[in-house]
Structures are given as structure tokens and as C-alpha cells.
Design a protein around this motif. Structure first.
Motif, PDB file in Angstrom:
ATOM      1  N   GLY A  43       0.793  -1.217   0.000  1.00 47.15           N
ATOM      2  CA  GLY A  43       0.000   0.000   0.000  1.00 47.15           C
ATOM      3  C   GLY A  43       0.826   1.266   0.000  1.00 47.15           C
ATOM      4  O   GLY A  43       1.999   1.266   0.399  1.00 47.15           O
ATOM      5  N   PHE A  44       0.183   2.353  -0.472  1.00 48.11           N
ATOM      6  CA  PHE A  44       0.815   3.677  -0.517  1.00 48.11           C
ATOM      7  C   PHE A  44      -0.159   4.708   0.025  1.00 48.11           C
ATOM      8  O   PHE A  44      -1.373   4.611  -0.158  1.00 48.11           O
ATOM      9  N   LEU A  45       0.389   5.687   0.695  1.00 54.44           N
ATOM     10  CA  LEU A  45      -0.394   6.771   1.269  1.00 54.44           C
ATOM     11  C   LEU A  45       0.243   8.093   0.872  1.00 54.44           C
ATOM     12  O   LEU A  45       1.465   8.269   1.001  1.00 54.44           O
ATOM     13  N   VAL A  46      -0.589   9.027   0.381  1.00 44.48           N
ATOM     14  CA  VAL A  46      -0.127  10.361  -0.016  1.00 44.48           C
ATOM     15  C   VAL A  46      -0.980  11.394   0.707  1.00 44.48           C
ATOM     16  O   VAL A  46      -2.218  11.298   0.705  1.00 44.48           O
ATOM     17  N   VAL A  47      -0.327  12.368   1.348  1.00 44.56           N
ATOM     18  CA  VAL A  47      -1.026  13.456   2.046  1.00 44.56           C
ATOM     19  C   VAL A  47      -0.540  14.778   1.456  1.00 44.56           C
ATOM     20  O   VAL A  47       0.632  15.149   1.615  1.00 44.56           O
ATOM     21  N   THR A  48      -1.443  15.464   0.763  1.00 44.42           N
ATOM     22  CA  THR A  48      -1.099  16.778   0.216  1.00 44.42           C
ATOM     23  C   THR A  48      -1.394  17.852   1.254  1.00 44.42           C
ATOM     24  O   THR A  48      -2.318  17.722   2.067  1.00 44.42           O
ATOM     25  N   ASN A  49      -0.613  18.912   1.223  1.00 39.63           N
ATOM     26  CA  ASN A  49      -0.786  20.022   2.170  1.00 39.63           C
ATOM     27  C   ASN A  49      -0.964  19.524   3.603  1.00 39.63           C
ATOM     28  O   ASN A  49      -1.989  19.802   4.260  1.00 39.63           O
ATOM     29  N   PRO A  50      -0.019  18.760   4.140  1.00 39.38           N
ATOM     30  CA  PRO A  50      -0.162  18.213   5.497  1.00 39.38           C
ATOM     31  C   PRO A  50      -0.508  19.305   6.507  1.00 39.38           C
ATOM     32  O   PRO A  50      -0.061  20.449   6.393  1.00 39.38           O
ATOM     33  N   GLU A  51      -1.285  18.927   7.499  1.00 42.18           N
ATOM     34  CA  GLU A  51      -1.782  19.862   8.509  1.00 42.18           C
ATOM     35  C   GLU A  51      -2.631  20.965   7.884  1.00 42.18           C
ATOM     36  O   GLU A  51      -2.800  22.029   8.463  1.00 42.18           O
ATOM     37  N   HIS A  52      -3.215  20.679   6.715  1.00 37.19           N
ATOM     38  CA  HIS A  52      -4.047  21.649   5.990  1.00 37.19           C
ATOM     39  C   HIS A  52      -3.283  22.958   5.779  1.00 37.19           C
ATOM     40  O   HIS A  52      -3.828  24.058   5.961  1.00 37.19           O
ATOM     41  N   ASN A  53      -2.044  22.786   5.369  1.00 38.78           N
ATOM     42  CA  ASN A  53      -1.169  23.945   5.156  1.00 38.78           C
ATOM     43  C   ASN A  53      -0.343  23.695   3.890  1.00 38.78           C
ATOM     44  O   ASN A  53       0.475  22.781   3.855  1.00 38.78           O
ATOM     45  N   ARG A  54      -0.575  24.528   2.887  1.00 35.49           N
ATOM     46  CA  ARG A  54       0.116  24.331   1.601  1.00 35.49           C
ATOM     47  C   ARG A  54       1.608  24.605   1.675  1.00 35.49           C
ATOM     48  O   ARG A  54       2.358  24.241   0.756  1.00 35.49           O
ATOM     49  N   ASP A  55       2.076  25.218   2.750  1.00 37.85           N
ATOM     50  CA  ASP A  55       3.505  25.463   2.899  1.00 37.85           C
ATOM     51  C   ASP A  55       4.272  24.189   3.263  1.00 37.85           C
ATOM     52  O   ASP A  55       5.511  24.175   3.203  1.00 37.85           O
ATOM     53  N   ASN A  56       3.577  23.153   3.674  1.00 37.59           N
ATOM     54  CA  ASN A  56       4.227  21.900   4.040  1.00 37.59           C
ATOM     55  C   ASN A  56       4.376  20.989   2.831  1.00 37.59           C
ATOM     56  O   ASN A  56       3.507  20.959   1.943  1.00 37.59           O
ATOM     57  N   ASP A  57       5.452  20.230   2.808  1.00 40.63           N
ATOM     58  CA  ASP A  57       5.712  19.300   1.708  1.00 40.63           C
ATOM     59  C   ASP A  57       4.733  18.138   1.727  1.00 40.63           C
ATOM     60  O   ASP A  57       4.289  17.681   2.810  1.00 40.63           O
ATOM     61  N   THR A  58       4.410  17.651   0.534  1.00 41.20           N
ATOM     62  CA  THR A  58       3.572  16.453   0.425  1.00 41.20           C
ATOM     63  C   THR A  58       4.273  15.259   1.061  1.00 41.20           C
ATOM     64  O   THR A  58       5.487  15.068   0.893  1.00 41.20           O
ATOM     65  N   ILE A  59       3.517  14.458   1.787  1.00 41.23           N
ATOM     66  CA  ILE A  59       4.055  13.283   2.474  1.00 41.23           C
ATOM     67  C   ILE A  59       3.748  12.035   1.648  1.00 41.23           C
ATOM     68  O   ILE A  59       2.619  11.834   1.189  1.00 41.23           O
ATOM     69  N   TYR A  60       4.784  11.203   1.475  1.00 45.56           N
ATOM     70  CA  TYR A  60       4.633   9.918   0.782  1.00 45.56           C
ATOM     71  C   TYR A  60       5.009   8.804   1.768  1.00 45.56           C
ATOM     72  O   TYR A  60       6.049   8.873   2.425  1.00 45.56           O
ATOM     73  N   LEU A  61       4.157   7.810   1.839  1.00 43.37           N
ATOM     74  CA  LEU A  61       4.393   6.705   2.766  1.00 43.37           C
ATOM     75  C   LEU A  61       4.064   5.388   2.075  1.00 43.37           C
ATOM     76  O   LEU A  61       3.042   5.276   1.404  1.00 43.37           O
ATOM     77  N   GLY A  62       4.941   4.415   2.221  1.00 43.89           N
ATOM     78  CA  GLY A  62       4.709   3.085   1.669  1.00 43.89           C
ATOM     79  C   GLY A  62       4.877   2.010   2.730  1.00 43.89           C
ATOM     80  O   GLY A  62       5.654   2.176   3.680  1.00 43.89           O
ATOM     81  N   THR A  63       4.134   0.922   2.584  1.00 42.87           N
ATOM     82  CA  THR A  63       4.225  -0.160   3.564  1.00 42.87           C
ATOM     83  C   THR A  63       3.895  -1.492   2.923  1.00 42.87           C
ATOM     84  O   THR A  63       3.124  -1.563   1.965  1.00 42.87           O
ATOM     85  N   ILE A  64       4.515  -2.538   3.446  1.00 42.02           N
ATOM     86  CA  ILE A  64       4.183  -3.915   3.088  1.00 42.02           C
ATOM     87  C   ILE A  64       3.749  -4.606   4.374  1.00 42.02           C
ATOM     88  O   ILE A  64       4.541  -4.752   5.305  1.00 42.02           O
ATOM     89  N   ARG A  65       2.500  -5.026   4.399  1.00 40.83           N
ATOM     90  CA  ARG A  65       1.917  -5.643   5.586  1.00 40.83           C
ATOM     91  C   ARG A  65       1.646  -7.126   5.309  1.00 40.83           C
ATOM     92  O   ARG A  65       0.953  -7.464   4.360  1.00 40.83           O
ATOM     93  N   THR A  66       2.211  -7.969   6.137  1.00 37.04           N
ATOM     94  CA  THR A  66       2.009  -9.420   6.006  1.00 37.04           C
ATOM     95  C   THR A  66       1.223  -9.912   7.215  1.00 37.04           C
ATOM     96  O   THR A  66       1.605  -9.674   8.353  1.00 37.04           O
TER      97      THR A  66
END
Length: 528
Positions: free
Chosen positions: A501-524
Motif C-alpha cells: 500500500g501507498f499513502l499520499v497526504v497533500t498540504n499536510p496539517e491543511h497547510n500548503r507550505d508543508n511538503d507532500t508526504i509519501y508513505l509506503g508499507t508492506i503488511r504481512t
């Protein structure tokens, strides 16, 4: 001759009754305790003569019971074994000279032994029948007395209340490899995220006990060491659904009791680790599981269900097959005499659910909470809209959640949640309005049966309006974040599934000054 044969028949019948009783106990227990893994090798079984007049093994070669190495004369079933093995050869030991009396008896083995015994009982002569009739006549008084005692015992048994205690054990082991992209943290500090790959695990053992067949006492033990990824990014928007760290120490993290109350009501008592979602169904069937569904905490269910946890009680009343009402109350510190059931943080819920058919459902939920505004899913302002100045935050929340199954494999679900929080201990009782929504699409059996593909888009809890001000400015979220999630669960085998799975958060903390967050995980996930 007749009396000798009759004694042997009686001994054989006594032994068969004992063997039948033990076999029935084994068969009954076999149904009560289901083992998930079938044996791949047939066990070695004793020899059962198909016909006593045409035995494959001569009578003189059958090993006597006293020569079996694992049978002692002091064993409780010693005489019964002798009555079956030595006089009749109905059943015998293994070729290595053992009996293995503790090995379970299969239904096939029982049928073969019973058939062989019946072969001995069939050739009954006229003289033997006359002897049996003479004995029945001679002991008619004693037989009548025994029959009377048996009938009285049977009547008492029929009037007794049935009781059956069954406990089912299930387990789950979860491994997770996770990592975030190399960006700036969402706290405005300018520091980089902790982007090293992590590996953690979570173990669960669940004991479900039923006393009546309709109730359930659930005890769940859990040990984990999956670190909070949101601490690497400094925002709860990147929090995983399965993370948590107990230092790999097992603890009781769930203890509740559920039972029907009449024909239409069900009551649940939460002792440890209860949540409002245990009282009222969040209507998010394919994303709700932290081990097999969504990867993020936000996508698991409407955050308003997280405004109550701990100990308490709830009830669901079904008006009919389509309409039900759920309500309940949970206190976070119910065991603390300083706070108790009503003095500390709490959450209460009332939900009306409409399910016109098996493919569609919609629910309207209302939650009243106190000092439980932090859902661990939205921005810092949404989790604490009064900037840590208030210690008495009451909130009223409304949620509408629904799910519809378009086809057997395709399901669309979503929700809208609104919360009005009030700082009752601050001047003028300032209020803050918090909004969140999400939309999910799930596809089952994609590529392989048992698989699940999921897509989610939503806005985590956001402060859209606030009477409270900091440094002369309203304490509101300036922009809007979008949280996007995609995952695919692949069943490697019936008890093993791997989720990418992958997770993307744009404008973290509802603030466009923050960088987009990218997160990946493998869950077994291993289940047993």
C-alpha cells in the motif's frame, strides 16, 4: 455351554458399550473444537478383522493385552481391552506391540470395530435365545426396578437446563515494513523526516467463550512494537491503522461481553479497550480492519467514532430486518475513583441504521463527548482546537456513513462527519467547527479469489471555523489537505495475506507550505 457363551456375549456387549461411549465423546469433541490444519499423512491404524471367520491374521498370532508394552493391568480400561482383543480379536494392537490408547479414534475405525463385533453377535442359537428369555423371566423384578430408576433419571435430565461452555481460540501475527519519503516535517521546523525503513510486528490471541451458544465473552491479548510513523512526519495524518508499541509485552487490550437481550435487543458490556464502533456499526465493511483493510487510521472509519473509548455499556435494538437503533456510553477512566464513570473523559453515541437489503446500508450517528476531541487522524488544530488552553471540551458530532455494493465484487462506501467543540472553561465559551469526509472504492477477488484492492480519497478532520483566536488570528486551518490511499491485498494461501500500500497526504496539517508526504508499507498477516 449356553451359560459360558452367554457370559462371553455379556462381556463383549459391555466392552462395546464402553468403546461406543468413548467414541461418541471423541466424535462430539471433534465437532466442538475445530482444528484449521488437516493432517496430510494418514495415521497408522490397528487391524480390524472384516470377518471373524475369515481373519487375515491367525488367532494364535494376535498379541495378548498383557504383552502390549504401553498397557498396564492397573489401567482403567484394561479389562475392557482384554474382552475385545483376546476372546474375539475384534480389535488388536499395533505391529510394534503398542496399544496407543490416547490416540483419537476415527469414525472409520469405530465403524470397522463395531462391524467386526456384530459379526460375532449374529450367529445366536435357539438354545442361547431360550437362556436369555429364562434369565429375563427370573430377574424380571430387578429389571423393572432398573427401568424405573432409568426413567426417573431421564425425566430429571429432560427438565434440567442445558449448559455448554465452548471457547474458540484465534490468532493473528502481523509483520510490517514501512517508510516515508525524504521531505520536511509538517511542523514548520524545517527538519527532515525520519525516512529509514522500519520493521515491526503485532501479535494477537483472541479467546471467544460462549456460555449459551448465543452470547460471546471476548478476551484479546496483544503484543506489538510497531513505532508510530506519524512521529517521523509530525502529523497524525500519516498515522497507520495497525501501529502501536507495547515493548513486545502481552497485555489485555480488549475484554467485552455480548449477549442477546430478548428477541430484538443485543447488549454489549465493554470492560477493557472498548470503542464506540463496538457499539454502533461504522458502515465501512472492507476498509475497517487494521490487519486486512485500510493502511491509514483515517480510512478505517469516520473519526467521530473515535471520540469515545474505555469501559461502558451499549445496546442495539432491531425494530425489523431493515431498521435498528444503537446507543451506548464509554468512560475512559471508569476504574479511577477520582474520575469514575462520569467525572472524566467520556463518549456517548446514538445511531439509527437503515439496511434495505444485504447490499446497501446507511447510518446516521450522533456522538456526545467530553475531553475526547482528539481522534488521532486530523490536523493538530482539529485534535485540539483551543491550543491547549482548555481542559473542559465538550463536543457534539454528527455523521452520515453509507455503503452500497454495485456488484458482487465492487463496493462504494463513504462518510461525512461534522463536530462542534465548545471550551466550557474559557471566557465566552468559544466554539470550533470541524469537518471531515472520505470516499472509498473496493474491488474483491481481483486477479485472485480472496484478494482486495482499495482506493480512498478524503479530507481528514479540519477546523473550518473557530471563535478561539491566537495572536489575534482565528485558530483555523488555512488550507485543505487531501489524503489518498491505495492498497492491494494478495492471499498467498488461506492463512497468509500480503498487502502492498501507498499513502499520499497533500498540504499536510491543511497547510500548503508543508511538503507532500509519501508513505509506503508492506503488511504481512498470518491468521490461525
Amino acid at each position: 455351554m449356553v451359560e459360558g457363551e452367554l457370559n462371553r456375549l455379556l462381556n463383549l456387549g459391555q466392552s462395546l458399550i464402553l468403546g461406543s461411549y468413548l467414541s461418541l465423546i471423541y466424535i462430539e469433541n471433534s465437532f466442538a473444537f475445530h482444528m484449521p490444519f488437516a493432517q496430510t499423512r494418514q495415521p497408522q491404524t490397528p487391524i480390524y478383522p472384516s470377518n471373524p471367520n475369515q481373519q487375515n491374521k491367525p488367532r494364535e498370532r494376535i498379541t495378548p493385552v498383557w504383552q502390549l508394552t504401553d498397557v498396564q493391568p492397573t489401567d482403567w480400561a484394561y479389562q475392557a481391552l482384554r474382552s475385545l482383543v483376546e476372546p474375539y480379536g475384534v480389535i488388536e494392537g499395533y505391529p510394534d506391540g503398542t496399544w496407543r490408547g490416547n490416540r483419537p479414534l476415527s469414525r472409520y475405525e469405530f465403524a470397522a470395530a463395531l462391524y467386526a463385533a456384530m459379526e460375532y453377535l449374529r450367529p445366536v442359537t435357539k438354545e442361547e435365545i431360550e437362556a436369555i428369555n429364562r434369565l429375563q423371566s427370573e430377574f424380571s423384578t430387578e429389571l423393572a426396578e432398573i427401568k424405573g430408576k432409568f426413567e426417573r433419571s431421564e425425566n430429571r435430565q429432560g427438565t434440567a437446563e442445558p449448559f455448554s461452555l465452548t471457547t474458540k481460540l484465534t490468532g493473528q501475527v502481523l509483520f510490517a515494513v514501512s517508510g516515508v519519503g525524504d521531505t520536511q516535517r509538517a511542523d514548520g521546523s524545517g527538519e527532515r523526516t525520519d525516512n529509514n525503513l522500519t520493521f515491526g510486528q503485532r501479535n494477537r490471541l483472541t479467546f471467544d467463550t460462549s456460555f449459551t451458544g448465543k452470547d460471546r465473552l471476548r478476551t484479546r491479548l496483544q503484543a506489538s512494537n510497531i513505532s508510530r510513523v506519524d512521529r517521523a512526519t509530525e502529523t497524525s495524518m500519516a498515522r497507520l491503522s495497525f501501529q502501536g508499541d507495547s515493548g513486545n509485552q502481552f497485555e489485555i487490550n480488549r475484554l467485552n461481553y455480548r449477549s442477546p437481550l430478548g428477541k430484538k435487543a443485543t447488549i454489549v458490556v465493554e470492560a477493557v479497550g472498548g470503542g464506540l464502533n463496538d457499539i454502533a456499526e461504522p458502515i465501512n465493511p472492507l476498509f475497517g480492519s487494521s490487519s486486512e483493510g485500510s493502511l491509514s487510521r483515517f480510512a478505517a472509519r469516520n473519526p467521530i467514532y473515535r471520540q469515545g473509548n474505555g469501559s461502558g455499556v451499549g445496546m442495539t435494538y432491531e425494530f425489523n430486518d431493515a431498521v435498528s437503533l444503537s446507543f451506548g456510553y464509554l468512560a475512559e477512566e471508569a476504574n479511577d475513583p477520582r474520575m469514575g464513570i462520569g467525572g472524566g473523559a467520556y463518549g456517548a453515541i446514538a445511531q439509527l441504521t437503515f439496511e434495505p437489503n444485504e447490499r446497501a446500508a446507511i447510518a446516521l450517528a450522533y456522538v456526545r463527548s467530553y475531553n475526547n476531541i482528539n481522534t488521532g487522524t486530523g490536523s493538530d488544530r482539529a485534535n485540539d482546537p483551543f491550543d491547549d488552553e482548555s481542559e473542559a471540551i465538550s463536543a457534539d458530532s454528527l455523521g452520515v456513513q453509507s455503503s452500497i455494493e454495485f456488484t458482487r465484487n465492487l463496493t462504494l462506501s463513504g462518510w461525512v462527519g461534522f463536530t462542534r467543540a465548545t471550551a466550557t472553561d474559557l471566557p465566552d465559551n468559544p466554539q470550533a467547527n470541524i469537518l471531515n469526509w472520505a470516499l472509498m472504492l473496493a474491488a474483491k477477488d481481483l486477479i485472485k479469489e480472496g484478494s482486495l484492492a482499495g482506493l480512498m480519497i478524503g479530507v481528514p478532520p479540519k477546523v473550518i471555523n473557530n471563535d478561539f483566536a491566537v495572536d489575534g488570528s482565528d485558530y483555523e486551518d488555512p488550507d485543505t489537505s487531501l489524503q489518498l490511499e491505495a492498497f492491494y491485498r494478495y492471499p498467498v494461501m488461506p492463512n497468509l495475506a500480503v498487502t502492498l500500500g501507498f499513502l499520499v497526504v497533500t498540504n499536510p496539517e491543511h497547510n500548503r507550505d508543508n511538503d507532500t508526504i509519501y508513505l509506503g508499507t508492506i503488511r504481512t498477516t498470518f491468521s490461525f
